[in-house]
Design a protein around this motif. Structure first.
Motif, PDB file in Angstrom:
ATOM      1  N   THR A 234       0.935  -1.138   0.233  1.00 44.52           N
ATOM      2  CA  THR A 234       0.093   0.053  -0.178  1.00 44.52           C
ATOM      3  C   THR A 234       0.903   1.341  -0.051  1.00 44.52           C
ATOM      4  N   LYS A 235       1.958   1.257   0.800  1.00 42.78           N
ATOM      5  CA  LYS A 235       2.701   2.589   0.922  1.00 42.78           C
ATOM      6  C   LYS A 235       4.268   2.094   1.171  1.00 42.78           C
ATOM      7  N   VAL A 236       5.140   2.318   0.312  1.00 40.24           N
ATOM      8  CA  VAL A 236       6.512   2.110   0.308  1.00 40.24           C
ATOM      9  C   VAL A 236       6.942   3.192   1.113  1.00 40.24           C
ATOM     10  N   ASP A 237       7.488   2.954   2.555  1.00 44.98           N
ATOM     11  CA  ASP A 237       8.252   3.854   3.175  1.00 44.98           C
ATOM     12  C   ASP A 237       9.388   3.174   4.072  1.00 44.98           C
ATOM     13  N   THR A 238       9.822   3.802   4.966  1.00 44.73           N
ATOM     14  CA  THR A 238      11.001   3.213   5.812  1.00 44.73           C
ATOM     15  C   THR A 238      10.404   2.368   6.909  1.00 44.73           C
ATOM     16  N   GLU A 239       9.363   2.634   7.426  1.00 43.66           N
ATOM     17  CA  GLU A 239       8.727   2.057   8.594  1.00 43.66           C
ATOM     18  C   GLU A 239       8.259   0.407   7.896  1.00 43.66           C
ATOM     19  N   ASN A 240       7.609   0.462   7.052  1.00 48.68           N
ATOM     20  CA  ASN A 240       7.230  -0.765   6.452  1.00 48.68           C
ATOM     21  C   ASN A 240       8.278  -1.568   5.790  1.00 48.68           C
ATOM     22  N   LEU A 241       9.308  -0.996   5.342  1.00 50.16           N
ATOM     23  CA  LEU A 241      10.227  -1.788   4.679  1.00 50.16           C
ATOM     24  C   LEU A 241      11.144  -2.452   6.122  1.00 50.16           C
ATOM     25  N   GLU A 242      11.153  -1.483   6.888  1.00 54.82           N
ATOM     26  CA  GLU A 242      11.946  -2.183   8.335  1.00 54.82           C
ATOM     27  C   GLU A 242      10.983  -3.139   8.841  1.00 54.82           C
ATOM     28  N   ARG A 243       9.914  -3.195   8.827  1.00 61.02           N
ATOM     29  CA  ARG A 243       8.884  -4.499   9.249  1.00 61.02           C
ATOM     30  C   ARG A 243       9.120  -5.690   8.509  1.00 61.02           C
ATOM     31  N   VAL A 244       9.123  -5.549   7.129  1.00 63.27           N
ATOM     32  CA  VAL A 244       9.437  -6.531   6.270  1.00 63.27           C
ATOM     33  C   VAL A 244      10.862  -7.112   6.629  1.00 63.27           C
ATOM     34  N   ARG A 245      11.678  -6.327   6.728  1.00 59.82           N
ATOM     35  CA  ARG A 245      12.691  -6.739   6.894  1.00 59.82           C
ATOM     36  C   ARG A 245      13.220  -7.868   8.071  1.00 59.82           C
ATOM     37  N   ARG A 246      12.560  -7.314   9.126  1.00 59.96           N
ATOM     38  CA  ARG A 246      12.403  -8.089  10.394  1.00 59.96           C
ATOM     39  C   ARG A 246      11.830  -9.574  10.019  1.00 59.96           C
ATOM     40  N   VAL A 247      10.876  -9.379   9.523  1.00 61.37           N
ATOM     41  CA  VAL A 247      10.026 -10.716   9.207  1.00 61.37           C
ATOM     42  C   VAL A 247      10.946 -11.566   8.301  1.00 61.37           C
TER      43      VAL A 247
END
Length: 264
Positions: free
Chosen positions: A42-55
């Motif tokens: 939905t939205k590509v930003d730093t917070e969402n990218l960091e969540r996906v990286r941890r997952v």
């Protein structure tokens, strides 16, 4: 479970605990991965990218553990000797039967050797009595049965490990698809920026043409509005208007060529 030997019951309990723990970790990972991936699409930003990286880091570690356990179980299932050695109770019974058979053979050879008669009638010693089941022991059948018990146990938990591994592979494919979608989206935005930069560059070049001609007249021509003799102001207006029209035509020509070549 009660019919299994003690060592196999211990093995089954250990595999059950480990696989249930890995299954719980997989379920928790799926519950946290899907919302993070949906938010990233939905939205590509730093917070969402960091969540996906941890997952993704959690998924890689868990996949490595499950795959290692799966490979170990598969290795044991492919080797009958390893499965036979895992059944310690059957192995001990088999060694006991072999020891009794060796004693029987040794006693029979002493009884049939006449050289012992001269030494005080040692040859008259009867061999020790042995249960009839030891004499009819079918080593091949008992060995196959022992292997089958271990094989059934390992196959059950191998299927569970394989199921957990398949879930992780499905999640990996979902993450890869999301990454591909995000890369496509970023490439599209990058192309839009390139097209905007091309338009602004063409506009700047067109305006620079007008600026150059205007600067030329401003520095080298003495302009006096209302005086046709000393200051040809009307010619300046004509040339400036022509320059503006030429700049506009140049800009439109570049845009038309870019669209023809599908650059924008």
């Amino acid at each position: 479970l009660e019919d299994l030997p003690f060592e196999l019951r211990v093995l089954e309990a250990a595999l059950d605990i480990v696989l249930k723990y890995m299954e719980t970790l997989t379920s928790d990972l799926e519950a946290s991965a899907h919302p993070a991936l949906d938010a990233l699409t939905t939205k590509v930003d730093t917070e969402n990218l960091e969540r996906v990286r941890r997952v993704k880091n959690r998924m890689v570690r868990l996949t490595t553990r499950v795959e290692t356990l799966r490979e170990v179980l598969e290795k044991f299932l492919d080797d009958d000797a390893d499965m036979r050695d895992m059944n310690l109770t059957a192995k001990e019974a088999r060694e006991e039967q072999e020891r009794i058979q060796d004693l029987l053979k040794h006693g029979s050879s002493m009884h049939q050797n006449p050289s012992f008669d001269a030494l005080g009638g040692v040859g008259d010693i009867n061999p020790p009595e042995t249960p009839q089941s030891a004499l009819t022991y079918d080593s091949d059948e008992e060995e196959e049965e022992a292997i089958e018990v271990v094989e059934q146990l390992l196959e059950t938990y191998f299927m569970q490990a394989d199921n957990t591994w398949n879930k992780l592979q499905t999640l990996t494919e979902y993450i890869d698809d999301t990454e591909d979608y995000v890369n496509i989206q970023l490439d599209s935005q990058r192309n839009q920026l390139i097209r905007l930069d091309l338009i602004l560059t063409c506009l700047s070049a067109s305006i620079a043409l007008i600026t150059a001609i205007t600067s030329l007249f401003a520095m080298n021509v003495q302009l006096r509005p209302g005086s046709e003799e000393d200051g040809p102001y009307s010619w300046f207006v004509i040339i400036s208007t022509t320059s503006c029209a030429g700049a506009i035509l140049l800009f439109l020509g570049v845009m038309t060529y870019s669209r023809y070549k599908r650059l924008i």
